[in-house]
Scaffold this motif. Structure first.
Motif, PDB file in Angstrom:
ATOM      1  N   ILE A 111       0.819  -1.221   0.000  1.00  0.00           N
ATOM      2  CA  ILE A 111       0.000   0.000   0.000  1.00  0.00           C
ATOM      3  C   ILE A 111       0.850   1.267   0.000  1.00  0.00           C
ATOM      4  O   ILE A 111       0.529   2.220  -0.728  1.00  0.00           O
ATOM      5  CB  ILE A 111      -0.996  -0.029   1.175  1.00  0.00           C
ATOM      6  CG1 ILE A 111      -2.055  -1.109   0.925  1.00  0.00           C
ATOM      7  CG2 ILE A 111      -1.660   1.331   1.368  1.00  0.00           C
ATOM      8  CD1 ILE A 111      -3.037  -1.308   2.065  1.00  0.00           C
ATOM      9  N   PRO A 112       1.945   1.340   0.781  1.00  0.00           N
ATOM     10  CA  PRO A 112       2.754   2.571   0.710  1.00  0.00           C
ATOM     11  C   PRO A 112       3.329   2.852  -0.675  1.00  0.00           C
ATOM     12  O   PRO A 112       3.600   4.003  -1.014  1.00  0.00           O
ATOM     13  CB  PRO A 112       3.881   2.302   1.721  1.00  0.00           C
ATOM     14  CG  PRO A 112       3.293   1.336   2.696  1.00  0.00           C
ATOM     15  CD  PRO A 112       2.411   0.448   1.860  1.00  0.00           C
ATOM     16  N   ARG A 113       3.523   1.817  -1.498  1.00  0.00           N
ATOM     17  CA  ARG A 113       4.069   2.006  -2.843  1.00  0.00           C
ATOM     18  C   ARG A 113       2.981   2.148  -3.899  1.00  0.00           C
ATOM     19  O   ARG A 113       3.250   2.594  -5.023  1.00  0.00           O
ATOM     20  CB  ARG A 113       4.950   0.795  -3.203  1.00  0.00           C
ATOM     21  CG  ARG A 113       6.240   0.700  -2.405  1.00  0.00           C
ATOM     22  CD  ARG A 113       6.895  -0.653  -2.614  1.00  0.00           C
ATOM     23  NE  ARG A 113       8.259  -0.711  -2.087  1.00  0.00           N
ATOM     24  CZ  ARG A 113       8.547  -0.878  -0.810  1.00  0.00           C
ATOM     25  NH1 ARG A 113       7.564  -1.026   0.079  1.00  0.00           N
ATOM     26  NH2 ARG A 113       9.810  -0.890  -0.398  1.00  0.00           N
ATOM     27  N   LEU A 114       1.757   1.760  -3.575  1.00  0.00           N
ATOM     28  CA  LEU A 114       0.687   1.668  -4.570  1.00  0.00           C
ATOM     29  C   LEU A 114       0.384   2.986  -5.282  1.00  0.00           C
ATOM     30  O   LEU A 114       0.027   2.965  -6.471  1.00  0.00           O
ATOM     31  CB  LEU A 114      -0.580   1.110  -3.912  1.00  0.00           C
ATOM     32  CG  LEU A 114      -1.695   0.645  -4.837  1.00  0.00           C
ATOM     33  CD1 LEU A 114      -1.189  -0.393  -5.831  1.00  0.00           C
ATOM     34  CD2 LEU A 114      -2.859   0.073  -4.014  1.00  0.00           C
ATOM     35  N   PRO A 115       0.489   4.147  -4.622  1.00  0.00           N
ATOM     36  CA  PRO A 115       0.204   5.394  -5.357  1.00  0.00           C
ATOM     37  C   PRO A 115       1.030   5.574  -6.618  1.00  0.00           C
ATOM     38  O   PRO A 115       0.549   6.177  -7.585  1.00  0.00           O
ATOM     39  CB  PRO A 115       0.519   6.482  -4.314  1.00  0.00           C
ATOM     40  CG  PRO A 115       0.233   5.829  -2.999  1.00  0.00           C
ATOM     41  CD  PRO A 115       0.687   4.395  -3.180  1.00  0.00           C
ATOM     42  N   THR A 116       2.253   5.049  -6.647  1.00  0.00           N
ATOM     43  CA  THR A 116       3.065   5.208  -7.862  1.00  0.00           C
ATOM     44  C   THR A 116       2.466   4.418  -9.027  1.00  0.00           C
ATOM     45  O   THR A 116       2.528   4.866 -10.181  1.00  0.00           O
ATOM     46  CB  THR A 116       4.513   4.755  -7.620  1.00  0.00           C
ATOM     47  OG1 THR A 116       4.535   3.356  -7.309  1.00  0.00           O
ATOM     48  CG2 THR A 116       5.139   5.536  -6.475  1.00  0.00           C
ATOM     49  N   PHE A 117       1.879   3.250  -8.730  1.00  0.00           N
ATOM     50  CA  PHE A 117       1.229   2.482  -9.797  1.00  0.00           C
ATOM     51  C   PHE A 117      -0.023   3.199 -10.279  1.00  0.00           C
ATOM     52  O   PHE A 117      -0.263   3.310 -11.485  1.00  0.00           O
ATOM     53  CB  PHE A 117       0.861   1.089  -9.300  1.00  0.00           C
ATOM     54  CG  PHE A 117       0.100   0.277 -10.308  1.00  0.00           C
ATOM     55  CD1 PHE A 117       0.758  -0.389 -11.336  1.00  0.00           C
ATOM     56  CD2 PHE A 117      -1.289   0.178 -10.254  1.00  0.00           C
ATOM     57  CE1 PHE A 117       0.060  -1.113 -12.291  1.00  0.00           C
ATOM     58  CE2 PHE A 117      -2.004  -0.547 -11.193  1.00  0.00           C
ATOM     59  CZ  PHE A 117      -1.320  -1.195 -12.213  1.00  0.00           C
ATOM     60  N   LEU A 118      -0.832   3.685  -9.342  1.00  0.00           N
ATOM     61  CA  LEU A 118      -2.084   4.349  -9.717  1.00  0.00           C
ATOM     62  C   LEU A 118      -1.818   5.629 -10.497  1.00  0.00           C
ATOM     63  O   LEU A 118      -2.577   5.987 -11.404  1.00  0.00           O
ATOM     64  CB  LEU A 118      -2.898   4.644  -8.461  1.00  0.00           C
ATOM     65  CG  LEU A 118      -3.296   3.416  -7.634  1.00  0.00           C
ATOM     66  CD1 LEU A 118      -4.052   3.840  -6.384  1.00  0.00           C
ATOM     67  CD2 LEU A 118      -4.122   2.442  -8.461  1.00  0.00           C
ATOM     68  N   GLU A 119      -0.736   6.328 -10.166  1.00  0.00           N
ATOM     69  CA  GLU A 119      -0.390   7.544 -10.899  1.00  0.00           C
ATOM     70  C   GLU A 119       0.057   7.213 -12.321  1.00  0.00           C
ATOM     71  O   GLU A 119      -0.278   7.927 -13.272  1.00  0.00           O
ATOM     72  CB  GLU A 119       0.726   8.290 -10.167  1.00  0.00           C
ATOM     73  CG  GLU A 119       1.114   9.608 -10.816  1.00  0.00           C
ATOM     74  CD  GLU A 119       2.183  10.347 -10.029  1.00  0.00           C
ATOM     75  OE1 GLU A 119       2.650  11.394 -10.513  1.00  0.00           O
ATOM     76  OE2 GLU A 119       2.557   9.875  -8.940  1.00  0.00           O
ATOM     77  N   ALA A 120       0.793   6.101 -12.463  1.00  0.00           N
ATOM     78  CA  ALA A 120       1.260   5.706 -13.791  1.00  0.00           C
ATOM     79  C   ALA A 120       0.159   5.075 -14.628  1.00  0.00           C
ATOM     80  O   ALA A 120       0.242   5.079 -15.865  1.00  0.00           O
ATOM     81  CB  ALA A 120       2.433   4.739 -13.662  1.00  0.00           C
ATOM     82  N   HIS A 121      -0.871   4.533 -13.967  1.00  0.00           N
ATOM     83  CA  HIS A 121      -1.968   3.854 -14.676  1.00  0.00           C
ATOM     84  C   HIS A 121      -3.308   4.367 -14.148  1.00  0.00           C
ATOM     85  O   HIS A 121      -4.031   3.651 -13.436  1.00  0.00           O
ATOM     86  CB  HIS A 121      -1.868   2.340 -14.485  1.00  0.00           C
ATOM     87  CG  HIS A 121      -0.570   1.758 -14.950  1.00  0.00           C
ATOM     88  ND1 HIS A 121      -0.334   1.432 -16.271  1.00  0.00           N
ATOM     89  CD2 HIS A 121       0.562   1.448 -14.275  1.00  0.00           C
ATOM     90  CE1 HIS A 121       0.884   0.942 -16.392  1.00  0.00           C
ATOM     91  NE2 HIS A 121       1.453   0.940 -15.195  1.00  0.00           N
TER      92      HIS A 121
END
Length: 308
Positions: A115-125
Motif C-alpha cells: 500500500i505505501p508504494r501503490l500510489p506510484t502504480f495508480l499515478e502511472a496507470h
C-alpha cells in the motif's frame, strides 16, 4: 423432401447455473451467497432448480455438509472457466473505461509494503483501479475470482496452473523495540518471544537458518496476525522473528531495531495470475511489482549474537 426439424432444448436458468458454480467453487452455500449478495436459502433453491431442470443429482449429503456428486464435479469443471470467460468478455467490452483488478494479498505485506508504494502504480496507470483483498490461503484460480495474488513460495515450490513471477527475496530476523540492541546475548534470549498463528515455527526456522542456538523460551506470546505481532514488538512486549518486507518502514524509521540483521530464506514473494489468461492491466501490475521489488532496499545482513 422436407428436412426433419429439431427442437433445441431450453437451457437451464442462468441464475441457477451461476449459483451452483459459486457453491461448487466455494464448497458451501454461505460463502456462495455472500459472493452473489443473496441469502443462503436463495442459493439452495437455485441449486435445487438446476437439479430439477437437468434431471440430475448434483449435490448429496446432509443439508449442512453437501458435497458434489461426480456429475456435479463434471458440471462445475466446465462452468467455472465458462463464467470466467464471460467475465473476461465483459471486462474487454469495458476496455474504454476504468478497469478494476482484484489482487489477493498477505495482509501484513499489503499494509507494510504494498500500500505505501501503490500510489506510484495508480499515478502511472490512472485507468486501472486496484482492489486488495486479504488472504494467505492457497490460490486456486478455478475457485477464486481475483485477478492475481501475492504469496510466499519456497524455492522449487510450484503454483499449480498459475503463472508465478518472483519479485522479492524473503529475509527474516529478530526485531523489537529500541533498546534491545544494548542487551547482552543472555539477556536478549530471556526476552518474551512473539510469534504469529500463521507461522508458529518462526523461531525454530530462524535458529536452523542462522545456526544460532536458542535456549528454551522463558515466555512466548501468540498473535493472530503478523501485523499485531509487529505492533507488540514495537511496544516492547517482546521480540519477534519478522520478514524484512513486513518491517522495513519501522526499522528505517527507528521504531523497531534489528540487532542481528536479517538472514535470507530459501523462499520468495511471488505474483500469481491465471495461466494463459491475457489481461494488460494485470500485466502492468505484475511488471510494476517486479520493478518495485528490484528497487526495494536490502536489509541489514545477518550477524550472530556472539558478535555483539
Amino acid at each position: 423432401m422436407s428436412r426433419p426439424s429439431f427442437t433445441r432444448r431450453a437451457p437451464p436458468p442462468l441464475n441457477a447455473l451461476r449459483a451452483f458454480e459459486a457453491f461448487a467453487r466455494h464448497g458451501g452455500m454461505t460463502p456462495a451467497a455472500a459472493e452473489l449478495c443473496v441469502t443462503h436459502g436463495a442459493v439452495s433453491r437455485q441449486v435445487r432448480t438446476l437439479q430439477d431442470s437437468l434431471g440430475v443429482t448434483l449435490v448429496s449429503g446432509p443439508r449442512h455438509r453437501l458435497v458434489l456428486t461426480p456429475a456435479g464435479e463434471a458440471l462445475a469443471r466446465s462452468l467455472s472457466p465458462a463464467f470466467a470467460a464471460i467475465d473476461d468478455a465483459v471486462d474487454t467490452a469495458r476496455a474504454g473505461s476504468h478497469r478494476e483488478i482484484e489482487i489477493s494479498c498477505l495482509g501484513t505485506f499489503a499494509l507494510k509494503w504494498l500500500i505505501p508504494r501503490l500510489p506510484t502504480f495508480l499515478e502511472a496507470h490512472p485507468d486501472i483501479r486496484v482492489k486488495l483483498s486479504e488472504s494467505w490461503a492457497a490460490v486456486d484460480f478455478a475457485r477464486d475470482r481475483f485477478d492475481g495474488a501475492v504469496r510466499i513460495l519456497n524455492l522449487g515450490q510450484t503454483a499449480g496452473r498459475a503463472e508465478a513471477t518472483p519479485f522479492l527475496i524473503q529475509y527474516q530476523g529478530p526485531v523489537g523495540a529500541p533498546g534491545i540492541e544494548r542487551l547482552s546475548p543472555e539477556a536478549f534470549a530471556r526476552l518474551p518471544r512473539l510469534y504469529a498463528t500463521t507461522f508458529p515455527e518462526s523461531w525454530r526456522v530462524w535458529s536452523e537458518l542462522t545456526g544460532v542456538a536458542l535456549p528454551p523460551a522463558t515466555l512466548t506470546r501468540e498473535f493472530a496476525h503478523n501485523h499485531s505481532m509487529i505492533e507488540a514488538a514495537a511496544s516492547g512486549m517482546g521480540v519477534a522473528i519478522a520478514p524484512w518486507a513486513f518491517v522495513t518502514p519501522d526499522v528505517m524509521a527507528g521504531r523497531l531495531v534489528a540487532p542481528f540483521g536479517f538472514a535470507e530464506r530459501p523462499s520468495q514473494f511471488v505474483f500469481l495470475r491465471p495461466a494463459g489468461r491475457k489481461d494488460v492491466a494485470v500485466d502492468a501490475f505484475r511488471d510494476w511489482l517486479a520493478a518495485e521489488g528490484a528497487a526495494s532496499p536490502p536489509p541489514p545482513s545477518h550477524r550472530g549474537p556472539a558478535a555483539d
